[in-house]
Design a protein around this motif. Structure first.
Motif, PDB file in Angstrom:
ATOM      1  N   SER A   1      48.237  31.744  44.092  1.00  0.00           N
ATOM      2  CA  SER A   1      47.370  32.847  43.673  1.00  0.00           C
ATOM      3  C   SER A   1      47.198  32.885  42.157  1.00  0.00           C
ATOM      4  O   SER A   1      46.122  33.248  41.655  1.00  0.00           O
ATOM      5  N   SER A   2      48.222  32.513  41.414  1.00  0.00           N
ATOM      6  CA  SER A   2      48.100  32.474  39.950  1.00  0.00           C
ATOM      7  C   SER A   2      47.107  31.401  39.518  1.00  0.00           C
ATOM      8  O   SER A   2      46.296  31.606  38.602  1.00  0.00           O
ATOM      9  N   ALA A   3      47.159  30.255  40.195  1.00  0.00           N
ATOM     10  CA  ALA A   3      46.180  29.206  39.905  1.00  0.00           C
ATOM     11  C   ALA A   3      44.776  29.674  40.237  1.00  0.00           C
ATOM     12  O   ALA A   3      43.808  29.360  39.516  1.00  0.00           O
ATOM     13  N   ALA A   4      44.634  30.437  41.321  1.00  0.00           N
ATOM     14  CA  ALA A   4      43.314  30.959  41.692  1.00  0.00           C
ATOM     15  C   ALA A   4      42.784  31.924  40.640  1.00  0.00           C
ATOM     16  O   ALA A   4      41.571  31.949  40.358  1.00  0.00           O
ATOM     17  N   CYS A   5      43.663  32.724  40.040  1.00  0.00           N
ATOM     18  CA  CYS A   5      43.240  33.600  38.945  1.00  0.00           C
ATOM     19  C   CYS A   5      42.698  32.785  37.775  1.00  0.00           C
ATOM     20  O   CYS A   5      41.661  33.116  37.185  1.00  0.00           O
ATOM     21  N   ALA A   6      43.401  31.719  37.434  1.00  0.00           N
ATOM     22  CA  ALA A   6      42.991  30.893  36.301  1.00  0.00           C
ATOM     23  C   ALA A   6      41.659  30.199  36.544  1.00  0.00           C
ATOM     24  O   ALA A   6      40.906  29.941  35.597  1.00  0.00           O
ATOM     25  N   LEU A   7      41.349  29.900  37.797  1.00  0.00           N
ATOM     26  CA  LEU A   7      40.134  29.147  38.135  1.00  0.00           C
ATOM     27  C   LEU A   7      38.982  30.035  38.600  1.00  0.00           C
ATOM     28  O   LEU A   7      37.902  29.521  38.895  1.00  0.00           O
ATOM     29  N   ALA A   8      39.177  31.345  38.666  1.00  0.00           N
ATOM     30  CA  ALA A   8      38.147  32.246  39.193  1.00  0.00           C
ATOM     31  C   ALA A   8      36.876  32.174  38.357  1.00  0.00           C
ATOM     32  O   ALA A   8      36.921  32.176  37.128  1.00  0.00           O
ATOM     33  N   SER A   9      35.732  32.144  39.042  1.00  0.00           N
ATOM     34  CA  SER A   9      34.439  32.085  38.352  1.00  0.00           C
ATOM     35  C   SER A   9      33.711  33.424  38.359  1.00  0.00           C
ATOM     36  O   SER A   9      32.765  33.616  37.602  1.00  0.00           O
ATOM     37  N   THR A  10      34.144  34.346  39.211  1.00  0.00           N
ATOM     38  CA  THR A  10      33.540  35.682  39.263  1.00  0.00           C
ATOM     39  C   THR A  10      34.646  36.727  39.247  1.00  0.00           C
ATOM     40  O   THR A  10      35.801  36.449  39.596  1.00  0.00           O
ATOM     41  N   TYR A  11      34.273  37.939  38.869  1.00  0.00           N
ATOM     42  CA  TYR A  11      35.271  39.002  38.805  1.00  0.00           C
ATOM     43  C   TYR A  11      35.832  39.365  40.179  1.00  0.00           C
ATOM     44  O   TYR A  11      37.052  39.574  40.306  1.00  0.00           O
ATOM     45  N   PRO A  12      35.021  39.452  41.244  1.00  0.00           N
ATOM     46  CA  PRO A  12      35.596  39.707  42.573  1.00  0.00           C
ATOM     47  C   PRO A  12      36.600  38.643  42.996  1.00  0.00           C
ATOM     48  O   PRO A  12      37.630  38.968  43.607  1.00  0.00           O
ATOM     49  N   GLN A  13      36.342  37.375  42.692  1.00  0.00           N
ATOM     50  CA  GLN A  13      37.318  36.328  43.011  1.00  0.00           C
ATOM     51  C   GLN A  13      38.622  36.553  42.246  1.00  0.00           C
ATOM     52  O   GLN A  13      39.719  36.387  42.804  1.00  0.00           O
ATOM     53  N   PHE A  14      38.488  36.922  40.992  1.00  0.00           N
ATOM     54  CA  PHE A  14      39.666  37.167  40.170  1.00  0.00           C
ATOM     55  C   PHE A  14      40.484  38.324  40.738  1.00  0.00           C
ATOM     56  O   PHE A  14      41.715  38.234  40.853  1.00  0.00           O
ATOM     57  N   LEU A  15      39.810  39.412  41.105  1.00  0.00           N
ATOM     58  CA  LEU A  15      40.521  40.558  41.656  1.00  0.00           C
ATOM     59  C   LEU A  15      41.204  40.219  42.982  1.00  0.00           C
ATOM     60  O   LEU A  15      42.323  40.686  43.252  1.00  0.00           O
ATOM     61  N   ALA A  16      40.549  39.416  43.811  1.00  0.00           N
ATOM     62  CA  ALA A  16      41.157  39.024  45.082  1.00  0.00           C
ATOM     63  C   ALA A  16      42.430  38.215  44.852  1.00  0.00           C
ATOM     64  O   ALA A  16      43.449  38.417  45.537  1.00  0.00           O
ATOM     65  N   ALA A  17      42.387  37.301  43.898  1.00  0.00           N
ATOM     66  CA  ALA A  17      43.586  36.506  43.593  1.00  0.00           C
ATOM     67  C   ALA A  17      44.694  37.389  43.037  1.00  0.00           C
ATOM     68  O   ALA A  17      45.876  37.189  43.346  1.00  0.00           O
ATOM     69  N   ARG A  18      44.328  38.380  42.230  1.00  0.00           N
ATOM     70  CA  ARG A  18      45.332  39.319  41.714  1.00  0.00           C
ATOM     71  C   ARG A  18      45.981  40.098  42.859  1.00  0.00           C
ATOM     72  O   ARG A  18      47.186  40.373  42.852  1.00  0.00           O
ATOM     73  N   ALA A  19      45.187  40.470  43.852  1.00  0.00           N
ATOM     74  CA  ALA A  19      45.727  41.197  44.998  1.00  0.00           C
ATOM     75  C   ALA A  19      46.744  40.354  45.762  1.00  0.00           C
ATOM     76  O   ALA A  19      47.789  40.849  46.199  1.00  0.00           O
ATOM     77  N   VAL A  20      46.462  39.060  45.918  1.00  0.00           N
ATOM     78  CA  VAL A  20      47.409  38.170  46.605  1.00  0.00           C
ATOM     79  C   VAL A  20      48.689  38.041  45.792  1.00  0.00           C
ATOM     80  O   VAL A  20      49.801  38.014  46.342  1.00  0.00           O
ATOM     81  N   GLN A  21      48.556  37.959  44.471  1.00  0.00           N
ATOM     82  CA  GLN A  21      49.738  37.945  43.610  1.00  0.00           C
ATOM     83  C   GLN A  21      50.631  39.151  43.889  1.00  0.00           C
ATOM     84  O   GLN A  21      51.843  39.028  44.089  1.00  0.00           O
ATOM     85  N   GLY A  22      50.023  40.324  43.881  1.00  0.00           N
ATOM     86  CA  GLY A  22      50.788  41.542  44.104  1.00  0.00           C
ATOM     87  C   GLY A  22      51.456  41.567  45.468  1.00  0.00           C
ATOM     88  O   GLY A  22      52.616  41.975  45.599  1.00  0.00           O
ATOM     89  N   GLY A  23      50.731  41.116  46.500  1.00  0.00           N
ATOM     90  CA  GLY A  23      51.309  41.084  47.834  1.00  0.00           C
ATOM     91  C   GLY A  23      52.500  40.148  47.926  1.00  0.00           C
ATOM     92  O   GLY A  23      53.511  40.458  48.575  1.00  0.00           O
ATOM     93  N   ALA A  24      52.424  39.006  47.263  1.00  0.00           N
ATOM     94  CA  ALA A  24      53.541  38.061  47.294  1.00  0.00           C
ATOM     95  C   ALA A  24      54.773  38.633  46.607  1.00  0.00           C
ATOM     96  O   ALA A  24      55.900  38.495  47.091  1.00  0.00           O
ATOM     97  N   ASN A  25      54.567  39.292  45.482  1.00  0.00           N
ATOM     98  CA  ASN A  25      55.704  39.829  44.741  1.00  0.00           C
ATOM     99  C   ASN A  25      56.409  40.962  45.490  1.00  0.00           C
ATOM    100  O   ASN A  25      57.574  41.242  45.236  1.00  0.00           O
TER     101      ASN A  25
END
Length: 377
Positions: A82-106
């Motif tokens: 999910s952290s890699a997905a944040c770094a590679l996100a091309s749109t803000y919704p993609q970035f927010l979705a990856a952040r949500a997965v980060q939070g769920g994992a933690n």
């Protein structure tokens, strides 16, 4: 436990605050890159914290059922992706979705690590052990704004590449023998939702929303009032974590002497003063110093609450601390949403209102209780 095992156990406390707060000092740059306002960019904090907090309502119980070691390792690996997905996100919704997965994992690491610490630590030294864990959390919180701000001077995406590297390192570091074994339990969710747990959770939620959660508003004020760059904002915000890091172990030792109830009460009341002043003073050195001192109060509140919850012999300590941590990070998630509108009306309101709220909540709940702590049974 040998030294290597101890390091592996406590180092897990670093990850959540580090990745959760990495965007705090880069909000203007993040917004500019994705074409959104700074306020909308602040939702990157909420996107991480909401699933983190929501899943922790039951993640401690489920993780104990599945096996703590397995749950923690899988969570770290999901964090890498999910952290890699944040770094590679091309749109803000993609970035927010990856952040949500980060939070769920933690959500599947923090409560299980805290419960493991309580299991292997003698009761008379629990405050010190929790203080050490809190120091690692403070280290993550300390480095996040600074590294995020420095990375934003070049490209904010490098910050998330760093998060992925840290996550991979923790996944490879190994866990204590006690956590590598399955150790499945039959704990129920109901056993974690007891009145003392919910009370402790409320204090953690209010304490974190009104103390550590003020970092978002301070970052905005640092730019608007003092004209600081991203790296400079990160440096100011880092003071809170640095002092929290330095004070965590002394705070833990103090809690072994005075108890968790007094620690939470003292931290909540004392922390209200610098929070209010940070939002009203116009001298930057004083603001930076007061914000740093707030880190001591936050450690008193959070370590004190954990001590109250983990100090008993209940059947589901992982589930109980999971609920408390969920409510704590719920406070962090709603803090920008609750206090930013007040800040936009009058900047001082965004700081004074939470200062009053955190102090009065603690006094009402704890002020008339007897001096001796009553651990969660």
């Amino acid at each position: 436990m040998n030294r290597g095992v101890t390091v592996a156990l406590y180092a897990g406390g670093f990850l959540g605050p580090f990745a959760g707060g990495i965007t705090t000092s880069m909000l203007p740059e993040l917004g500019a890159d994705f074409g959104v306002s700074t306020q909308v960019a602040s939702y990157s904090l909420t996107a991480y914290l909401v699933p983190f907090a929501a899943l922790m309502l039951f993640s401690g119980t489920l993780g104990a059922r599945w096996g703590a070691g397995r749950s923690v390792r899988v969570a770290y690996l999901v964090y890498v992706v999910s952290s890699a997905a944040c770094a590679l996100a091309s749109t803000y919704p993609q970035f927010l979705a990856a952040r949500a997965v980060q939070g769920g994992a933690n959500a599947f690491t923090t409560p299980l690590l805290l419960a493991a610490i309580a299991t292997v630590t003698p009761p008379e030294r629990l405050g010190r052990a929790l203080g050490l864990y809190a120091s690692l959390q403070a280290a993550g919180q300390t480095s996040a704004p600074l590294l995020g701000g420095v990375a934003a001077e070049v490209d904010w995406r490098w910050a998330f590449a760093g998060v992925a590297v840290v996550s991979a390192g923790l996944a490879l570091a190994g866990l204590p023998e006690q956590m590598r074994e399955p150790q499945r339990t039959h704990s129920t969710l109901r056993s974690a939702w007891r009145p003392h747990v919910l009370k402790a959770g409320w204090l953690a939620m209010v304490g974190w929303a009104c103390l550590g959660g003020m970092s978002v508003l301070l970052a905005l004020r640092a730019e608007e009032t003092f004209g600081l760059s991203a790296a400079e904002r990160g440096l100011v915000l880092t003071g809170f974590g640095v002092v929290g890091l330095l004070s965590a172990r002394p705070v833990g030792r103090a809690i072994d002497r005075i108890g968790g109830r007094r620690a939470v009460l003292i931290g909540s009341v004392a922390g209200a003063v610098p929070v209010a002043l940070v939002g009203t003073l116009n001298w930057l050195p004083a603001v930076a110093l007061l914000w740093a001192l707030t880190g001591i109060s936050a450690q008193l509140v959070l370590t004190g609450v954990n001590s109250l919850v983990l100090g008993g012999d209940g059947p589901n300590r992982a589930g109980a601390v999971s609920v408390v941590q969920s409510l704590r990070f719920t406070g962090a998630a709603v803090s920008p949403l609750a206090f930013t509108p007040l800040y936009q009306v009058e900047s001082w309101l965004g700081f004074v209102v939470p200062a009053v709220f955190v102090s009065t909540s603690a006094v009402l709940l704890l002020g008339r209780r007897r001096a001796r702590d009553e651990p969660v049974p």
